[in-house]
Design a protein around this motif. Structure first.
Motif, PDB file in Angstrom:
ATOM      1  N   THR A  42       0.850  -1.182   0.000  1.00 17.25           N
ATOM      2  CA  THR A  42       0.000   0.000   0.000  1.00 17.25           C
ATOM      3  C   THR A  42       0.889   1.236   0.000  1.00 17.25           C
ATOM      4  OG1 THR A  42      -1.656  -1.219   1.225  1.00 17.25           O
ATOM      5  CG2 THR A  42      -1.871   1.157   1.205  1.00 17.25           C
TER       6      THR A  42
ATOM      7  N   GLN B  73      -1.923  -0.717  -4.310  1.00 21.70           N
ATOM      8  CA  GLN B  73      -2.992  -0.122  -3.518  1.00 21.70           C
ATOM      9  C   GLN B  73      -2.494   1.257  -3.086  1.00 21.70           C
ATOM     10  OE1 GLN B  73      -3.081  -3.502  -0.979  1.00 21.70           O
ATOM     11  NE2 GLN B  73      -5.214  -3.937  -1.431  1.00 21.70           N
TER      12      GLN B  73
ATOM     13  N   GLU C 162     -10.318   2.606  -3.763  1.00 19.82           N
ATOM     14  CA  GLU C 162     -11.430   1.674  -3.657  1.00 19.82           C
ATOM     15  C   GLU C 162     -12.498   2.033  -4.658  1.00 19.82           C
ATOM     16  OE1 GLU C 162     -12.292   3.464   0.617  1.00 19.82           O
ATOM     17  OE2 GLU C 162     -13.743   1.951   0.039  1.00 19.82           O
TER      18      GLU C 162
ATOM     19  N   GLY D  18      -7.705  -2.109   6.993  1.00 20.24           N
ATOM     20  CA  GLY D  18      -9.156  -2.209   6.959  1.00 20.24           C
ATOM     21  C   GLY D  18      -9.608  -3.620   7.286  1.00 20.24           C
TER      22      GLY D  18
ATOM     23  N   THR E 291     -12.219  -0.170   3.819  1.00 24.96           N
ATOM     24  CA  THR E 291     -10.986   0.535   4.152  1.00 24.96           C
ATOM     25  C   THR E 291     -11.190   1.432   5.373  1.00 24.96           C
ATOM     26  OG1 THR E 291     -11.525   2.413   2.760  1.00 24.96           O
ATOM     27  CG2 THR E 291     -10.322   0.610   1.733  1.00 24.96           C
TER      28      THR E 291
END
Lengths: 342, 396
Positions: A148, A173, B73, B174, B262
């Motif tokens: 991420t 991500q 997302e 998350g 998330t």
């Protein structure tokens, strides 16, 4: 949100203030009558533009603004700094809120060709890198599949990041937060495992923002070319030329060995035609630009040559500890090449 | 003046028309509309000219171009190679997602807290009061930062994620959950499930009618659950258990696969719901207090229990008062969701702003954004107005 307001204000400025802008004439006249250069800078990036404890702006971009003020107004202090975030910057320049955008902004074709602005040169050659906590045990950016990544929105960084992961077929991500302090907080708390921006920016965050800089490493890969430089509004060639040449004057001064310390002596006694032309002893270089003939003298005297400016703000003796590298002069193995002042 | 008036009177021309208030009104209106149109034409023309002078690209062609950036997302699939147009749709759906869920949760909180604040239980009433007064008086942006910090501070790193049930993982990244994988074998299952839902609904209607006719209350809960669950369960087993899940597994850095909630979404949803819930609670309280006390006493005299009094007598009447101001709260919640940009939830504002900055087309992007928010708000208003008509007092 502030940025929404500014974008909106920009749009409104176009709609309402359009006539005013169109008839205001060259930026140079506006700057002279105002007695100050309005310069858009980063809201806070160590080494580039950051207010110190006295509120004085420091950094290579802030000094870039001073160079233009010294050339045009003969006084490097006559700068009004306008702090801008990544999303506000172009609108602020387009709508006439600032005269120059000196905000570690990457020169790209799209920006040059379609956003109503022109880049006047490069004051820092940068490249994008990755910062990771040591605890992650990562040695190369190619190992980042599935990680991420924290990144600021609306930057070339964000695009390069997606490109890089796509090219290497890695899963990406992202956590995208606009305010740098919020973004770094998310990074420090572990919401994301990687922080990416220009390598100078990573060095600045290590030096200034992160509470335990020893816990982080900058990965060796540089995934993009980021030529950072000043941009001006399109359609004012006179102003564009002044900004461009004030940058070259600093490079020429460094190449000729003129510093803020010896500039008076050089002006008085140098027999070199190059030095004499640059410092206004001979010729009418400044007059051709429409400004004072002592323009380059003022730049070097008040701000310094490019090397001095670099060493003072981002060089090895500063917290950023960035070696000259590709920002060295062309004859010292770098990319900085001053165009002859003649 | 006088001679001019006289001559106009004689000829019955413009002067006479001018003295007619109706005609004068029309002339005023024409002048105002004309001026407004001229102003708009001037502004539009000015904008276009100035954009052209600076050679700034205009038009909406950019929507078809490749976006190039990643969105954290998305409800529908999105990759950086998709277009700006699709990116904005993704942002729009993210805004809708958080707004709809937020409205539902905020309403539930609001009703419960509004009733609780009027409770005869001292502790309950005070807890509700403290909640409302604290939450209502702190800026929403601060609350969002607070929730975001709490969530990302308290939860463990993905490596040490909490795994309450296998397949579920809770960490700073998350909540990761298994996702259903589509299988053509599921279609009969879905059809059977829908049919049993409809059957349950008809049973419910039949039961209500019977109660109205005979006064006897048929069993409701068990038959309805049985109607829904049993056929589906049988079909599931007969079809050979056609449900497959994509279970998140830990790779080097994160859990991959499955679906996830998330921290950004969670913080925004919690922040918006709790904040708006406090305003709705006050609406509910004012609505209940607006129903005369006699109604409660009368229903009590008829033998209704406290819960029944509230549900069957007081709340239906209170809704008339509650609905209109609550509509504004729903609109506020939707618009406040744009604060998401501060904590990194990719809502409409965040994605469109990124698009704005990558393309430099401020006017186009802002017009799209304003248009979409306007449409969402008007849709909520229309729905709530329809609902308001339904609950309004019907005078006979």
């Amino acid at each position: 949100m502030r940025l929404k307001c500014l974008a909106l204000a920009g749009a409104v400025a176009f709609v309402l203030g359009g006539t005013h802008l169109a008839s205001a004439g060259p930026t140079l006249d506006a700057v002279k009558s105002r007695g100050a250069v309005k310069c858009g800078v980063n809201t806070g990036l160590a080494g580039f533009s950051l207010p110190d404890s006295q509120g004085k702006w420091t950094g290579i971009d802030a000094d870039g603004c001073r160079v233009v003020a010294a050339a045009v107004l003969g006084d490097a202090t006559k700068v009004q700094f306008v702090p801008l975030n990544a999303q506000q910057r172009f609108t602020a320049l387009q709508s006439g809120e600032v005269d120059i955008l000196y905000r570690n902004t990457t020169w790209t074709l799209t920006r040059d060709a379609s956003q109503g602005l022109e880049f006047a040169g490069v004051n820092f050659y940068d490249g994008q890198g990755f910062l990771v906590p040591n605890s992650l045990g990562v040695k190369s950016a190619l190992e980042l599949d599935g990680a991420t990544v924290c990144v600021q929105p609306g930057t070339t960084t964000e695009l390069n990041l997606a490109d890089y992961f796509r090219t290497h077929n890695m899963k990406l991500q992202t956590v995208v937060i606009e305010a740098l302090d919020q973004l770094l907080q998310a990074f420090e708390q572990g919401r994301c495992q990687v922080y990416t921006t220009d390598k100078s920016g990573l060095a600045a965050s290590l030096a200034n923002d992160l509470s335990n800089p020893g816990d982080y490493t900058i990965l060796p890969e540089t995934i993009s070319k980021e030529p950072l430089g000043p941009a001006v509004r399109r359609g004012d060639d006179e102003w564009f030329t002044i900004v461009k040449w004030s940058l070259y004057a600093q490079l020429e001064a460094e190449e000729a060995g003129i510093t803020s310390k010896n500039v008076d002596e050089q002006k008085a006694s140098s027999q070199s035609p190059t030095v004499q032309r640059l410092l206004g002893v001979q010729g009418d270089m400044g007059k051709q630009l429409g400004i004072d003939n002592a323009w380059a003298y003022n730049i070097v005297k008040q701000v310094g040559n490019y090397g001095e400016m670099y060493d003072r703000n981002v060089g090895p003796s500063t917290p950023l500890k960035l070696p000259r590298g590709q920002n060295a002069l062309w004859n010292a193995g770098g990319l900085m090449y001053g165009i002859p002042v003649r | 003046m006088a001679t001019a008036g006289l001559s106009a009177q004689r000829t019955g021309g413009l002067g006479a028309a001018w003295r007619n208030p109706r005609v004068r009104g029309i002339i005023y209106q024409i002048v105002v509309v004309g001026l407004l149109a001229a102003l708009i034409a001037f502004l539009v023309n000015n904008t276009i000219t100035n954009l052209a002078i600076r050679q700034i690209r205009t038009g909406y062609d950019f929507l078809a171009q490749q976006a190039g950036f990643n969105i954290g997302e998305h409800v529908i699939p999105f990759a950086p190679s998709d277009s700006y147009g699709r990116a904005i749709v993704v942002g729009f759906l993210n805004t809708l997602k958080v707004s709809i869920l937020g409205i539902i949760i905020a309403s539930a909180i609001g009703v419960l807290m509004g009733i609780a604040r009027l409770s005869s239980n001292w502790l309950l009433a005070k807890v509700a009061m403290v909640y409302i007064e604290i939450v209502r008086n702190i800026p929403l942006l601060l609350q969002l930062f607070f929730w975001y910090a709490i969530i990302s501070q308290l939860l463990p790193n993905p490596r040490d994620a909490l795994v309450p049930v296998p397949g579920f993982a809770l960490s700073k990244m998350g909540l990761q959950m298994p996702a259903l994988i589509y299988d053509p074998g599921q279609t009969p299952l879905v059809i059977i499930f829908l049919i049993s839902m409809i059957a349950a609904y008809f049973y419910y209607r039949w039961a209500r009618r019977r109660q109205a006719a005979t006064g006897r209350e048929p069993k409701l809960l068990l038959p309805i659950i049985g109607l829904i669950v049993l056929p589906t369960l049988v079909a599931y087993l007969v079809l050979g258990a056609p449900l497959h899940f994509d279970v998140p597994t830990f790779t080097r850095f994160n859990y991959q696969g499955g679906t996830s909630i998330t921290p950004e979404f969670l913080a925004l949803l919690v922040g918006l719901s709790i904040y708006t819930g406090s305003f709705i609670a006050e609406n509910v309280r004012s609505g209940i207090l607006g129903v005369p006390w006699g109604q409660s006493e009368a229903s009590s005299a008829l033998g209704l229990r406290r819960g029944q009094q509230m549900r069957l007598v007081v709340l239906p009447q209170a809704l008339r008062i509650i609905v209109p101001p609550t509509t504004s709260q729903y609109l506020n919640l939707t618009k406040n969701s744009s604060l998401a940009v501060a904590i990194g939830y990719p809502d409409l504002l965040s994605v469109t702003n990124t698009t704005l900055n990558q393309t430099g087309q401020a006017i186009e992007c802002i017009s799209i954004m304003m248009g979409i928010y306007l449409v969402i708000s008007l849709a909520i208003s229309l729905f709530m107005n329809w609902y308001n008509k339904r609950v309004a007092l019907v005078e006979r």
